[in-house]
Design an enzyme around this catalytic site. Structure first.
Site, PDB file in Angstrom:
ATOM      1  N   ASN A 140     -23.783  35.445  24.108  1.00 10.82           N
ATOM      2  CA  ASN A 140     -23.444  34.254  23.434  1.00 10.82           C
ATOM      3  C   ASN A 140     -22.246  34.753  22.371  1.00 10.82           C
ATOM      4  OD1 ASN A 140     -22.863  32.066  21.988  1.00 10.82           O
ATOM      5  ND2 ASN A 140     -25.046  31.652  21.480  1.00 10.82           N
ATOM      6  N   ARG A 197     -22.927  32.202  27.847  1.00  7.87           N
ATOM      7  CA  ARG A 197     -22.903  30.861  27.199  1.00  7.87           C
ATOM      8  C   ARG A 197     -21.460  30.305  27.241  1.00  7.87           C
ATOM      9  NH1 ARG A 197     -23.931  28.128  21.506  1.00  7.87           N
ATOM     10  NH2 ARG A 197     -23.806  26.038  22.177  1.00  7.87           N
ATOM     11  N   HIS A 206     -24.661  21.297  23.986  1.00 12.50           N
ATOM     12  CA  HIS A 206     -25.792  21.564  23.930  1.00 12.50           C
ATOM     13  C   HIS A 206     -26.645  21.207  24.864  1.00 12.50           C
ATOM     14  CE1 HIS A 206     -25.359  21.293  19.219  1.00 12.50           C
ATOM     15  NE2 HIS A 206     -25.140  22.484  19.590  1.00 12.50           N
ATOM     16  N   ARG A 223     -19.189  20.291  10.588  1.00  9.16           N
ATOM     17  CA  ARG A 223     -18.583  19.550  11.221  1.00  9.16           C
ATOM     18  C   ARG A 223     -18.767  18.037  10.748  1.00  9.16           C
ATOM     19  NH1 ARG A 223     -20.048  21.353  16.900  1.00  9.16           N
ATOM     20  NH2 ARG A 223     -20.510  23.663  15.981  1.00  9.16           N
ATOM     21  N   GLU A 261     -32.680  28.594  24.117  1.00  9.51           N
ATOM     22  CA  GLU A 261     -31.351  28.542  25.148  1.00  9.51           C
ATOM     23  C   GLU A 261     -31.256  29.676  25.872  1.00  9.51           C
ATOM     24  OE1 GLU A 261     -29.067  26.827  21.662  1.00  9.51           O
ATOM     25  OE2 GLU A 261     -27.843  25.733  23.039  1.00  9.51           O
TER      26      GLU A 261
END
Ligand code: AMP
Length: 405
Positions: free
Chosen positions: A12, A93, A182, A243, A390
């Site tokens: 990742n 990813r 996600h 964000r 993940e």
């Protein structure tokens, strides 16, 4: 005959950090993980764990190539020999796959080129991920490299949820739609929830709340997503660490036209200097709670407002998805905030008993780490906390691709 142990290296890659894990998807275990942080800065930090041993190094690491080399060096130091680990694939990813890339895909030059083309849609995420793919392919050329897209799960979102109410032709020309992100986590968590409750996935209506530094919500009916909070980019929806989530698009025009801010500056502000950080001065919820408890002004009031805005937005999405689904069987909290912050979970669901959602205060406060129920026994909607993984989901997707192709 016993099958040899299969290991997937999951990478990742972010703009200033590279994370990796070595995952054995058949057993569902992670045998190693590591991170190289602050790549390109004066002092980088690398940390690798293998089989209970941990090694750390602080040294300048100039680029992603050097970062991956250092990670493997530390893995070796910790006793993990790459050649002996039975690595069958490298899973990457990738955040944005655009309209055409969504299924987990074996990476060739064309996939790299396509992912690079999509950079404008995910300027923070896609370029460093592509960089990670490039250095890993160079370093491990004999292994299949597989891209797993964050957008994949939401590819078939119903048109009513995926479509922005803007000029149809322009949207078509520029492939503007709600892609959702996600996805690996939302899919993994919804499947885990069904397994945990021992109920068929196709009979469950679920809300998944992935609350990490990035945050998103999804409504999932019978295993298929019917709505999600992130959109064309990972900026839409919930208030996040840095964000903004949903804002009036008019703010962008106003800042451009009246404050004369360049579009790059506005984008950077909305991505990096907004959310709870922009309002409260920190993106870590532990720190927000500390500032509120300490009571020093103006920090305490600012942190409190950041928290209140975050919770208000979260509650609005939960309410919206209860309406989208009609009858909601499960709500699951996951990721850093969702798994650890009992106060966020409580404040998100307080007063929702008339809508069928009732927490058990005691279960909610329990510091347990694994998958667990936190709703009251008589709550029509079951509320769960399930740790996301993940890396495991990506590793599983990789071996599925190997079996398919
Ligand atoms: P993630 O992106 O899933 O790794 O989540 C990272 C975020 O989780 C951090 O920025 C914190 O806000 C939050 N977090 C992690 N641990 C805790 C904790 N023990 N209590 C509250 N928030 C936490």
């Amino acid at each position: 005959m016993q099958r040899p142990v299969r290991t997937v290296l999951v990478i990742n890659s972010g703009s200033s950090s590279m994370k990796f894990s070595l995952v054995q998807p058949d057993a569902g275990v992670e045998v190693a993980d590591g991170i190289v942080e602050r790549i390109g800065e004066r002092e980088s930090r690398a940390e690798v764990q293998f089989d209970g041993r941990e090694v750390e190094r602080r040294a300048p690491v100039g680029d992603h190539d050097a970062a991956l080399r250092l990670a493997f060096e530390l893995l070796d130091e910790a006793g993990g020999k790459l050649d002996d680990l039975g690595i069958v694939a490298v899973g990457h990813r990738l955040v944005h796959g655009g309209r055409d890339l969504y299924r987990p895909t074996i990476i060739d030059d064309a996939v790299v080129a396509k992912a690079r083309e999509l950079a404008p849609l995910a300027p923070l995420h896609n370029p460093p991920a592509v960089l990670g793919v490039e250095v890993a392919r160079k370093m491990l050329p004999d292994l299949p490299h597989i891209a797993v897209f964050d957008t994949a799960f939401f590819h078939d979102l119903p048109a009513a949820a995926a479509t922005y109410a803007i000029d149809r032709d322009l949207a078509e020309q520029w492939r503007i739609r709600r892609y959702g992100f996600h996805g690996t986590s939302h899919q993994y968590i919804s499947e885990q929830a069904a397994e945990f409750l021992d109920r068929p996935l196709d009979q469950l209506n679920q809300i998944v709340l992935h609350l990490g530094n990035g945050a998103s919500a999804s409504a999932i009916a019978g295993g298929r997503p019917v709505d999600t909070s992130m959109g064309l980019t990972p900026m839409e929806g919930l208030v996040m660490g840095t964000r903004s989530g949903d804002i009036d698009p008019g703010i962008v025009f106003y800042l451009a036209r009246t404050a004369k801010l360049p579009v790059e500056e506005i984008e950077s502000m909305l991505n990096r200097r907004s959310g709870v950080y922009g309002l409260g001065g920190d993106n870590d919820f532990r720190e927000l709670h500390r500032m509120i408890a300490a009571g020093a002004e103006p920090e305490a009031s600012q942190a409190q407002l950041a928290y209140d805005v975050y919770i208000h937005r979260l509650r609005k999405y939960i309410g919206a998805y209860l309406a989208v689904l009609g009858d909601t069987h499960v709500i699951t909290f996951t990721a850093g905030v969702g798994e650890n912050d009992a106060k966020v979970r409580r404040d998100a669901l307080t007063g929702l008993a008339p809508l069928g959602v009732e927490l058990d205060e005691h279960l909610n406060e329990s510091p347990s780490r694994g998958a667990r129920v936190i709703s009251a026994e008589n709550s029509p909607t079951t509320v769960l906390v399930i740790p996301t993984d993940e890396e495991l989901a990506i590793a599983r997707a990789c071996v599925a691709v190997l079996a398919r192709d």
